[in-house]
Scaffold this motif. Structure first.
Motif, mmCIF file in Angstrom:
data_model
loop_
_atom_site.group_PDB
_atom_site.id
_atom_site.type_symbol
_atom_site.label_atom_id
_atom_site.label_comp_id
_atom_site.label_asym_id
_atom_site.label_seq_id
_atom_site.Cartn_x
_atom_site.Cartn_y
_atom_site.Cartn_z
ATOM 1 N N GLU A 67 0.834 -1.194 0.000
ATOM 2 C CA GLU A 67 0.000 0.000 0.000
ATOM 3 C C GLU A 67 0.871 1.248 0.000
ATOM 4 O OE1 GLU A 67 -3.103 0.397 -0.444
ATOM 5 O OE2 GLU A 67 -3.759 -1.695 -0.381
ATOM 6 N N TYR A 68 1.903 1.222 -0.835
ATOM 7 C CA TYR A 68 2.808 2.365 -0.873
ATOM 8 C C TYR A 68 2.109 3.634 -1.338
ATOM 9 C CZ TYR A 68 6.670 -0.940 -0.296
ATOM 10 O OH TYR A 68 7.522 -1.887 0.185
ATOM 11 N N ARG A 69 1.148 3.474 -2.240
ATOM 12 C CA ARG A 69 0.469 4.672 -2.731
ATOM 13 C C ARG A 69 -0.311 5.348 -1.612
ATOM 14 N NH1 ARG A 69 -3.850 5.268 -7.764
ATOM 15 N NH2 ARG A 69 -4.444 7.416 -7.284
ATOM 16 N N ALA A 70 -0.975 4.551 -0.780
ATOM 17 C CA ALA A 70 -1.721 5.134 0.339
ATOM 18 C C ALA A 70 -0.779 5.867 1.281
ATOM 19 C CB ALA A 70 -2.484 4.034 1.086
ATOM 20 N N LEU A 71 0.385 5.266 1.547
ATOM 21 C CA LEU A 71 1.367 5.926 2.404
ATOM 22 C C LEU A 71 1.868 7.214 1.756
ATOM 23 C CD1 LEU A 71 3.280 5.989 4.845
ATOM 24 C CD2 LEU A 71 4.847 4.525 3.550
ATOM 25 N N ALA A 72 2.150 7.166 0.448
ATOM 26 C CA ALA A 72 2.629 8.357 -0.257
ATOM 27 C C ALA A 72 1.573 9.466 -0.213
ATOM 28 C CB ALA A 72 2.963 8.010 -1.704
ATOM 29 N N GLU A 73 0.310 9.110 -0.351
ATOM 30 C CA GLU A 73 -0.751 10.114 -0.295
ATOM 31 C C GLU A 73 -0.805 10.786 1.078
ATOM 32 O OE1 GLU A 73 -4.149 7.827 -1.369
ATOM 33 O OE2 GLU A 73 -3.872 8.128 -3.534
ATOM 34 N N LEU A 74 -0.653 9.982 2.132
ATOM 35 C CA LEU A 74 -0.665 10.541 3.479
ATOM 36 C C LEU A 74 0.518 11.483 3.695
ATOM 37 C CD1 LEU A 74 -1.645 7.356 5.531
ATOM 38 C CD2 LEU A 74 -3.056 9.387 5.191
ATOM 39 N N LEU A 75 1.677 11.080 3.194
ATOM 40 C CA LEU A 75 2.867 11.915 3.369
ATOM 41 C C LEU A 75 2.764 13.218 2.581
ATOM 42 C CD1 LEU A 75 5.644 9.171 3.248
ATOM 43 C CD2 LEU A 75 4.798 10.392 5.254
ATOM 44 N N THR A 76 2.217 13.153 1.368
ATOM 45 C CA THR A 76 2.077 14.383 0.587
ATOM 46 C C THR A 76 1.023 15.300 1.207
ATOM 47 O OG1 THR A 76 0.554 13.223 -0.918
ATOM 48 C CG2 THR A 76 2.845 13.398 -1.599
ATOM 49 N N GLU A 77 -0.034 14.722 1.772
ATOM 50 C CA GLU A 77 -1.045 15.539 2.452
ATOM 51 C C GLU A 77 -0.428 16.251 3.655
ATOM 52 O OE1 GLU A 77 -4.252 12.976 3.433
ATOM 53 O OE2 GLU A 77 -4.845 12.633 1.340
ATOM 54 N N LEU A 132 2.744 17.001 4.070
ATOM 55 C CA LEU A 132 3.680 18.008 3.568
ATOM 56 C C LEU A 132 2.939 19.245 3.083
ATOM 57 C CD1 LEU A 132 6.573 18.778 2.870
ATOM 58 C CD2 LEU A 132 6.339 17.507 0.741
ATOM 59 N N ALA A 133 1.814 19.037 2.399
ATOM 60 C CA ALA A 133 1.039 20.163 1.867
ATOM 61 C C ALA A 133 0.438 21.017 2.973
ATOM 62 C CB ALA A 133 -0.059 19.644 0.947
ATOM 63 N N SER A 134 0.247 20.428 4.151
ATOM 64 C CA SER A 134 -0.380 21.172 5.253
ATOM 65 C C SER A 134 0.628 22.026 6.029
ATOM 66 C CB SER A 134 -1.052 20.187 6.218
ATOM 67 O OG SER A 134 -0.079 19.401 6.899
ATOM 68 N N ARG A 135 1.914 21.885 5.740
ATOM 69 C CA ARG A 135 2.934 22.639 6.472
ATOM 70 C C ARG A 135 3.058 24.063 5.929
ATOM 71 N NH1 ARG A 135 8.086 18.524 7.151
ATOM 72 N NH2 ARG A 135 6.913 16.696 7.884
ATOM 73 N N PRO A 136 3.580 24.961 6.751
ATOM 74 C CA PRO A 136 3.896 26.300 6.234
ATOM 75 C C PRO A 136 4.973 26.194 5.163
ATOM 76 C CG PRO A 136 3.888 26.271 8.639
ATOM 77 C CD PRO A 136 3.819 24.847 8.196
ATOM 78 N N ASP A 137 4.808 26.897 4.079
ATOM 79 C CA ASP A 137 5.762 26.901 2.966
ATOM 80 C C ASP A 137 6.070 25.488 2.474
ATOM 81 O OD1 ASP A 137 7.495 27.713 1.022
ATOM 82 O OD2 ASP A 137 8.957 28.638 2.378
ATOM 83 N N THR A 149 -2.809 15.255 -8.407
ATOM 84 C CA THR A 149 -3.652 15.721 -7.300
ATOM 85 C C THR A 149 -2.895 16.566 -6.281
ATOM 86 O OG1 THR A 149 -3.254 13.646 -6.088
ATOM 87 C CG2 THR A 149 -5.198 13.736 -7.520
ATOM 88 N N SER A 150 -1.571 16.437 -6.253
ATOM 89 C CA SER A 150 -0.754 17.176 -5.276
ATOM 90 C C SER A 150 0.431 17.848 -5.976
ATOM 91 C CB SER A 150 -0.244 16.224 -4.181
ATOM 92 O OG SER A 150 -1.310 15.564 -3.533
ATOM 93 N N THR A 151 0.116 18.558 -7.056
ATOM 94 C CA THR A 151 1.161 19.175 -7.876
ATOM 95 C C THR A 151 2.064 20.084 -7.061
ATOM 96 O OG1 THR A 151 -0.314 19.107 -9.781
ATOM 97 C CG2 THR A 151 1.585 20.567 -9.943
ATOM 98 N N ARG A 152 1.521 20.810 -6.112
ATOM 99 C CA ARG A 152 2.302 21.831 -5.413
ATOM 100 C C ARG A 152 3.336 21.259 -4.456
ATOM 101 N NH1 ARG A 152 -0.111 24.499 -0.602
ATOM 102 N NH2 ARG A 152 -1.557 23.058 0.392
ATOM 103 N N VAL A 153 3.284 19.947 -4.173
ATOM 104 C CA VAL A 153 4.353 19.356 -3.363
ATOM 105 C C VAL A 153 5.127 18.275 -4.123
ATOM 106 C CG1 VAL A 153 3.338 19.880 -1.127
ATOM 107 C CG2 VAL A 153 2.719 17.745 -2.269
ATOM 108 N N VAL A 154 4.464 17.518 -4.981
ATOM 109 C CA VAL A 154 5.161 16.445 -5.695
ATOM 110 C C VAL A 154 6.112 17.020 -6.738
ATOM 111 C CG1 VAL A 154 4.884 14.439 -7.211
ATOM 112 C CG2 VAL A 154 3.328 14.769 -5.281
ATOM 113 N N CYS A 155 5.665 17.991 -7.496
ATOM 114 C CA CYS A 155 6.524 18.561 -8.546
ATOM 115 C C CYS A 155 7.723 19.321 -7.963
ATOM 116 C CB CYS A 155 5.692 19.434 -9.476
ATOM 117 S SG CYS A 155 4.438 18.463 -10.377
ATOM 118 N N PRO A 156 7.577 20.069 -6.854
ATOM 119 C CA PRO A 156 8.771 20.648 -6.238
ATOM 120 C C PRO A 156 9.773 19.599 -5.755
ATOM 121 C CG PRO A 156 6.841 21.841 -5.508
ATOM 122 C CD PRO A 156 6.345 20.641 -6.281
#
Length: 221
Positions: free
Chosen positions: A84-94, A96-101, A168-175
């Motif tokens: 379930e690596y994708r589920a883990l990756a989704e949680l981690l990107t979420e 990361l996206a919730s942090r300041p900057d 779905t998470s361009t602002r953290v995955v692409c950076p």
């Protein structure tokens, strides 16, 4: 039932016979227990051994000739189980996206990744822009980004190994991908870096814009 499913079931049956035994078993014993040909057992034991689920145990010499090999199960988690690596990756990107900057944090993660990959392959200096471009393109190719082989203009990426997350998470995955390339180029002491990663410049590609190392802006657009 598909051939793959049938092979999986037979392999699991071989493993269950070994688990039920209090001592290692030989191919003949396993084949008789399952009522299948010894070559079938040998085939599945080979796969189980390569996967680390079974180990061969040479028997003591009690007579002339080569002693038969017996097998026993390795006590460990099933390496062929579901992932379930994708589920883990989704949680981690979420997270990361919730942090300041989040952009800064994501680029930093990517830089660490890029430095690790660059140091683990070839960390010698890339002395020219052309050599740097070729080297970063090879790295991207190994990672599954399918870069083009044009030596002029931006590098076009035709594939993304993290496509669903990137969409779905361009602002953290692409950076992260931006930092990955920058970190690798820094490790190689390249005269160029990635000025900007143009995410989904077209529906089927992203564009990597290179520029002088000292002029990097580190942007994702």
């Amino acid at each position: 039932m598909s051939d793959e499913n049938a092979r999986h079931r037979r392999r699991e049956a071989v493993l269950e016979v070994l688990r039920a035994s209090t001592s290692p078993l030989g191919i003949t014993e396993i084949s008789e227990s399952l009522g299948v040909h010894p070559n079938t057992v040998r085939f599945h034991l080979g796969a189980l051994t390569r996967n680390g689920r079974v180990e061969a145990v040479p028997t003591e010499r009690g007579r002339r000739g080569r002693p038969p090999t017996t097998y026993r199960p390795v006590v460990r988690m099933d390496p062929d189980g579901p992932r379930e690596y994708r589920a883990l990756a989704e949680l981690l990107t979420e997270d990361l996206a919730s942090r300041p900057d989040p952009h800064r944090h994501a680029v930093g993660i990517g830089r660490r990744w890029g430095r690790r990959l660059a140091a683990g392959s070839d960390s010698t200096r890339a002395r020219s822009a052309r050599a740097s471009r070729a080297r970063i393109r090879r790295m991207l190719d190994r990672l599954g980004f399918a870069p083009d082989h044009d030596d002029s203009g931006p590098i076009a990426l035709r594939s993304c190994p993290f496509l669903e997350l990137a969409e779905t998470s361009t602002r953290v995955v692409c950076p992260i991908h931006l930092g990955l390339m920058q970190g690798a180029l820094e490790t190689w002491k390249a005269p160029v870096t990635v000025d900007r990663l143009e995410a989904f410049a077209e529906p089927d590609l992203c564009l990597v814009h290179l520029g002088p190392a000292l002029a990097s802006t580190g942007a994702v657009s």
